[in-house]
Design a protein around this motif. Structure first.
Motif: not given
Lengths: 305, 305
Positions: A72-73, B64, B84, B86, B88-89, B91
């Motif tokens: 992901f970004d 995600a 996560w 999705a 901003t990535a 966790l």
């Protein structure tokens, strides 16, 4: 059950155990006892993928686990690695973050150095000053009696910082130098860990008998070492022949005479093929990151931490 | 980033948020914005599998993640769920253990009760006294103003313990009874959460207008409710039509006239099809555990804990 993050993992403390565990894993691979299936991707439209690599080892103390990461970004990414004992279903633990992957790649490099470099290797030349350069050097120092290191990086500040930090961490003289050629001129072991798309050294820069690990780009489109280095190598090995054939842009030795002679590190570990046979052999290890090996390293870390 | 284990999760405290999050997820499913691909298995010879279910939701706050579990021999099993953001990535966190799955199944049951049971439902009859029975009752109490519960379990000791514990936990009168028929006789909501391969109640045991959740076995080979109950139901819904078609032994309504009329809960949540239309409608919800929904519930828990 243990849960570890980046700050809990000291590469220098765990490297020896990681190398030993991976050497055992390569021996298992040669015996068909390593489980290392292809990656599995799940796509989230317009966002990216979650990618799973699964790995395990059969035998007296069977292990199974996975690594999951996303594309992901975002600025910060955190991988998730989980390991179970496959004989008892016990979850050994979870490791989160980026550092385990670096330790894993370092440890694979360490197995190659242990198997292929001259037993009397004392000097290391490094190109690169990032996280991968650090763990490669830590791995070299874990398997050989290193007394002197020369490092070159395009960014002089990073180069000096790397030298100071690694000297402190390993208790070995680490000297920054002003060119890649100077870094490798007298090295018994050369470690290339750059992001360079073009060769960073020439074959004529290194001395006969050197062992070289290449960690950075190695596709036809971009490669940190050139064909001249492959041409001078008596032995070319990799941790995964399968993965060298699976790159989106072909592997940099594809279509050359080297493609056929490239050895699986596992067969050398298992003694099925010879490694170095003379002090003058030049050996080249192309590190591609055998999938599933994070699980092996994580398990070794859980056993010791 | 949060790491939670079973002891950190209080089903009664998180259930309302989990039901709300799943209701939003079912609405997303109806709009094609739920990512819920088929399970992915990796086999370890002679040991078992690691199984991955991936899930996510697109929209303003895209999520995600995955659930991983193993089928190795052992007494204790620990699932791993990771989520996560999705966009901003980031966790969000990890949840380990068995409890999240029970909360998830409870919350799916809660969405069904919210959508299908009579708004004025006050009485619950439960068959079963295990972990799933507990979270189903907690879910019912989260969406309806429940004042009285009757429970039957084959094991009288478990039945009494369940009644005492749930009465304390929910502040509702929970009475153990000596037969399944007695448990459901006056119930507005019936919850079947057994391991029984044979029907535990008859259609004649329940009153008209009842809503029934079936959590336990529902294949042709073994089913805790029989065709008589399906025959009397005005509406039959499930959380995943796809999964009812993917059982190894066929779904218990396969090949009957009910197969065609079974509704996806998502279409009712989205208002595409009507739910209950009369106080005398008998409604039946077949809970199969829509894959990927653990991720949604885990995210809702991270948002509140």
């Amino acid at each position: 059950m243990k849960i570890l993050k980046d700050e809990d993992l000291c590469p220098a403390a765990v490297m020896r155990g990681a190398i030993d565990a991976l050497e055992a894993a390569f021996r298992a691979k040669a015996a068909g006892k390593l489980v290392s299936p292809p990656r599995h991707h799940v796509s989230f439209p317009d966002r990216g993928d979650i990618v799973f690599t699964v790995g395990g080892i059969d035998g007296e103390r069977p292990l199974a686990g996975f690594r999951a990461y996303e594309t992901f970004d975002g600025h910060q990414h955190s991988q998730v690695v989980a390991v179970w004992r496959a004989d008892t279903a016990e979850l050994q633990g979870i490791i989160l973050g980026e550092r385990l992957g670096q330790i894993r790649t370092g440890a694979i490099g360490g197995v190659a150095i242990r198997l292929l470099s001259a037993a009397a290797a004392r000097t290391v030349g490094i190109i690169g000053s990032g996280a991968q350069a650090r763990t490669q050097l830590i791995a070299a120092a874990a398997v050989r009696d290193i007394s002197s290191v020369h490092v070159f990086s395009r960014n002089p500040r990073n180069c000096v910082a790397f030298a100071e930090e690694m000297q402190l961490e390993l208790g070995i003289a680490v000297e920054p130098v002003t060119s890649a050629a100077k870094a490798v001129a007298n090295a018994d072991i050369v470690l290339c860990a750059t992001n360079s798309d073009r060769p960073v050294i020439d074959a004529s820069d290194v001395k006969a008998g050197v062992h070289i690990n290449t960690i950075g780009p190695k596709t036809l489109k971009g490669h940190e070492l050139g064909l001249d280095v492959a041409n001078m190598a008596s032995i070319i090995a990799t941790d995964s022949l399968e993965q060298t054939r699976a790159y989106a842009s072909p592997f940099f030795l594809s279509g050359t005479m080297h493609e056929e002679r490239m050895l699986d590190l596992a067969t050398i570990v298992a003694g099925h093929t010879a490694g170095r046979t003379s002090l003058l052999d030049t050996t080249l290890f192309c590190s591609v990151g055998l999938a599933g090996t994070e699980v092996i390293v994580a398990s070794a870390i859980f056993d010791t931490i």
